[in-house]
Design a protein around this motif. Structure first.
Motif, PDB file in Angstrom:
ATOM      1  N   GLY A   1       0.838  -1.196   0.000  1.00 55.47           N
ATOM      2  CA  GLY A   1       0.000   0.000   0.000  1.00 55.47           C
ATOM      3  C   GLY A   1       0.870   1.241   0.000  1.00 55.47           C
ATOM      4  N   VAL A   2       0.236   2.325   0.177  1.00 50.75           N
ATOM      5  CA  VAL A   2       0.948   3.601   0.168  1.00 50.75           C
ATOM      6  C   VAL A   2       1.500   3.859   1.566  1.00 50.75           C
TER       7      VAL A   2
ATOM      8  N   VAL B   1      18.634   0.703  -7.462  1.00 51.60           N
ATOM      9  CA  VAL B   1      18.938   1.475  -6.263  1.00 51.60           C
ATOM     10  C   VAL B   1      17.910   1.100  -5.198  1.00 51.60           C
ATOM     11  N   VAL B   2      18.392   0.948  -3.960  1.00 55.67           N
ATOM     12  CA  VAL B   2      17.504   0.675  -2.832  1.00 55.67           C
ATOM     13  C   VAL B   2      17.589   1.873  -1.886  1.00 55.67           C
ATOM     14  N   TYR B   3      16.420   2.403  -1.525  1.00 55.33           N
ATOM     15  CA  TYR B   3      16.315   3.508  -0.576  1.00 55.33           C
ATOM     16  C   TYR B   3      15.644   2.983   0.684  1.00 55.33           C
ATOM     17  N   ILE B   4      16.177   3.357   1.833  1.00 53.77           N
ATOM     18  CA  ILE B   4      15.510   3.067   3.100  1.00 53.77           C
ATOM     19  C   ILE B   4      15.190   4.399   3.751  1.00 53.77           C
ATOM     20  N   TYR B   5      13.902   4.669   3.975  1.00 55.21           N
ATOM     21  CA  TYR B   5      13.433   5.909   4.592  1.00 55.21           C
ATOM     22  C   TYR B   5      13.027   5.603   6.027  1.00 55.21           C
ATOM     23  N   ALA B   6      13.583   6.329   6.960  1.00 57.51           N
ATOM     24  CA  ALA B   6      13.175   6.195   8.367  1.00 57.51           C
ATOM     25  C   ALA B   6      12.925   7.593   8.914  1.00 57.51           C
ATOM     26  N   SER B   7      11.945   7.703   9.798  1.00 57.82           N
ATOM     27  CA  SER B   7      11.725   9.003  10.442  1.00 57.82           C
ATOM     28  C   SER B   7      12.966   9.341  11.258  1.00 57.82           C
ATOM     29  N   ALA B   8      13.160  10.631  11.521  1.00 59.78           N
ATOM     30  CA  ALA B   8      14.347  11.042  12.289  1.00 59.78           C
ATOM     31  C   ALA B   8      14.401  10.354  13.655  1.00 59.78           C
TER      32      ALA B   8
ATOM     33  N   ARG C   1       9.356  -0.828  -6.721  1.00 69.23           N
ATOM     34  CA  ARG C   1       8.672  -1.590  -5.686  1.00 69.23           C
ATOM     35  C   ARG C   1       8.802  -0.828  -4.369  1.00 69.23           C
ATOM     36  N   VAL C   2       7.708  -0.712  -3.645  1.00 71.49           N
ATOM     37  CA  VAL C   2       7.702  -0.038  -2.344  1.00 71.49           C
ATOM     38  C   VAL C   2       7.253  -1.055  -1.299  1.00 71.49           C
ATOM     39  N   ASN C   3       8.092  -1.298  -0.322  1.00 71.29           N
ATOM     40  CA  ASN C   3       7.774  -2.185   0.789  1.00 71.29           C
ATOM     41  C   ASN C   3       7.771  -1.356   2.057  1.00 71.29           C
ATOM     42  N   THR C   4       6.745  -1.539   2.870  1.00 68.90           N
ATOM     43  CA  THR C   4       6.717  -0.852   4.158  1.00 68.90           C
ATOM     44  C   THR C   4       6.835  -1.883   5.269  1.00 68.90           C
ATOM     45  N   PHE C   5       7.476  -1.453   6.341  1.00 64.56           N
ATOM     46  CA  PHE C   5       7.704  -2.318   7.484  1.00 64.56           C
ATOM     47  C   PHE C   5       7.338  -1.547   8.739  1.00 64.56           C
ATOM     48  N   ARG C   6       7.059  -2.273   9.789  1.00 68.32           N
ATOM     49  CA  ARG C   6       6.763  -1.682  11.083  1.00 68.32           C
ATOM     50  C   ARG C   6       7.844  -2.148  12.048  1.00 68.32           C
ATOM     51  N   CYS C   7       8.409  -1.188  12.760  1.00 69.83           N
ATOM     52  CA  CYS C   7       9.408  -1.454  13.790  1.00 69.83           C
ATOM     53  C   CYS C   7       8.861  -0.799  15.062  1.00 69.83           C
ATOM     54  N   GLY C   8       8.294  -1.606  15.951  1.00 72.76           N
ATOM     55  CA  GLY C   8       7.596  -1.040  17.097  1.00 72.76           C
ATOM     56  C   GLY C   8       6.391  -0.281  16.594  1.00 72.76           C
TER      57      GLY C   8
ATOM     58  N   ARG D   1       6.638   2.446  14.785  1.00 76.33           N
ATOM     59  CA  ARG D   1       7.074   3.309  13.669  1.00 76.33           C
ATOM     60  C   ARG D   1       7.144   2.531  12.357  1.00 76.33           C
ATOM     61  N   GLN D   2       6.765   3.212  11.300  1.00 74.96           N
ATOM     62  CA  GLN D   2       6.832   2.642   9.964  1.00 74.96           C
ATOM     63  C   GLN D   2       8.107   3.124   9.284  1.00 74.96           C
ATOM     64  N   PHE D   3       8.705   2.269   8.486  1.00 81.50           N
ATOM     65  CA  PHE D   3       9.768   2.720   7.595  1.00 81.50           C
ATOM     66  C   PHE D   3       9.553   2.087   6.228  1.00 81.50           C
ATOM     67  N   VAL D   4      10.182   2.673   5.235  1.00 81.24           N
ATOM     68  CA  VAL D   4       9.909   2.313   3.848  1.00 81.24           C
ATOM     69  C   VAL D   4      11.200   1.869   3.172  1.00 81.24           C
ATOM     70  N   VAL D   5      11.091   0.814   2.385  1.00 83.49           N
ATOM     71  CA  VAL D   5      12.188   0.382   1.522  1.00 83.49           C
ATOM     72  C   VAL D   5      11.665   0.464   0.096  1.00 83.49           C
ATOM     73  N   GLU D   6      12.280   1.333  -0.690  1.00 83.66           N
ATOM     74  CA  GLU D   6      11.855   1.537  -2.075  1.00 83.66           C
ATOM     75  C   GLU D   6      12.973   1.062  -2.986  1.00 83.66           C
ATOM     76  N   THR D   7      12.621   0.258  -3.958  1.00 77.88           N
ATOM     77  CA  THR D   7      13.610  -0.309  -4.870  1.00 77.88           C
ATOM     78  C   THR D   7      13.264   0.080  -6.300  1.00 77.88           C
ATOM     79  N   LEU D   8      14.234   0.629  -6.986  1.00 72.40           N
ATOM     80  CA  LEU D   8      14.109   0.901  -8.414  1.00 72.40           C
ATOM     81  C   LEU D   8      15.055  -0.064  -9.104  1.00 72.40           C
ATOM     82  N   ILE D   9      14.560  -0.823 -10.066  1.00 76.44           N
ATOM     83  CA  ILE D   9      15.368  -1.871 -10.662  1.00 76.44           C
ATOM     84  C   ILE D   9      15.214  -1.853 -12.180  1.00 76.44           C
TER      85      ILE D   9
END
Length: 155
Positions: free
Chosen positions: A31-32, A54-61, A135-142, A144-152
């Motif tokens: 999802g988004v 390229v793989v991007y990992i987005y995490a809140s500060a 491809r956008v994958n979201t994960f939950r850590c506790g 908080r959500q973080f995002v792993v976005e892959t452009l291939i």
């Protein structure tokens, strides 16, 4: 191979968080991602070979600070400045993409990695060019959500 990308990303993220940070992560339904306006830290590492991307990992500060503290064995209050956080997020991204690289190599698609880079900001969007698959994958850590976005791109 692109069909197996989500599985590779999920396994690499879970392994890096569990072994390096002793943190359990849970993949979320596709999802988004939820953006709440918090500043984010994004690490990126590219891979180049028969399959490039390229793989991007987005995490809140705040999550990025927690990751840094766990990686360095420090309380979040002991973390000085953004540079330590940038280095930790870059290293985490490098570990995740390194595991993806290893899996690609085991499947006959050797590749090399680029050096990690960091971007900080809020509300940023990566736009893929038409020749790439996103491809956008979201994960939950506790909580908080973080995002792993892959452009291939297949070569």
């Amino acid at each position: 191979m692109i069909d197996q990308l989500e599985e590779l990303v999920t396994q690499a993220v879970a392994r890096a968080f569990e072994t390096m940070l002793s943190l359990k992560v849970t993949p979320e339904e596709a999802g988004v991602p939820t953006w709440n306006g918090e500043p984010h830290v994004a690490g990126s590492v590219g891979f180049i070979g028969r399959l490039s991307g390229v793989v991007y990992i987005y995490a809140s500060a705040p999550l990025a600070r927690e990751i840094t503290g766990r990686m360095l064995g420090l309380a979040t209050e002991e973390i000085e400045g953004d540079e330590m956080v940038n280095d930790a997020v870059g290293e985490l991204t490098n570990m995740v993409v390194g595991q993806i690289k290893s899996q690609l190599s085991d499947r006959g698609m050797p590749c090399v990695l680029t050096i990690p880079s960091i971007v900080r900001g809020s509300h940023f969007v990566i736009e893929s060019v038409s020749s790439t698959t996103r491809r956008v994958n979201t994960f939950r850590c506790g909580d908080r959500q973080f995002v792993v976005e892959t452009l291939i791109k297949s070569s």
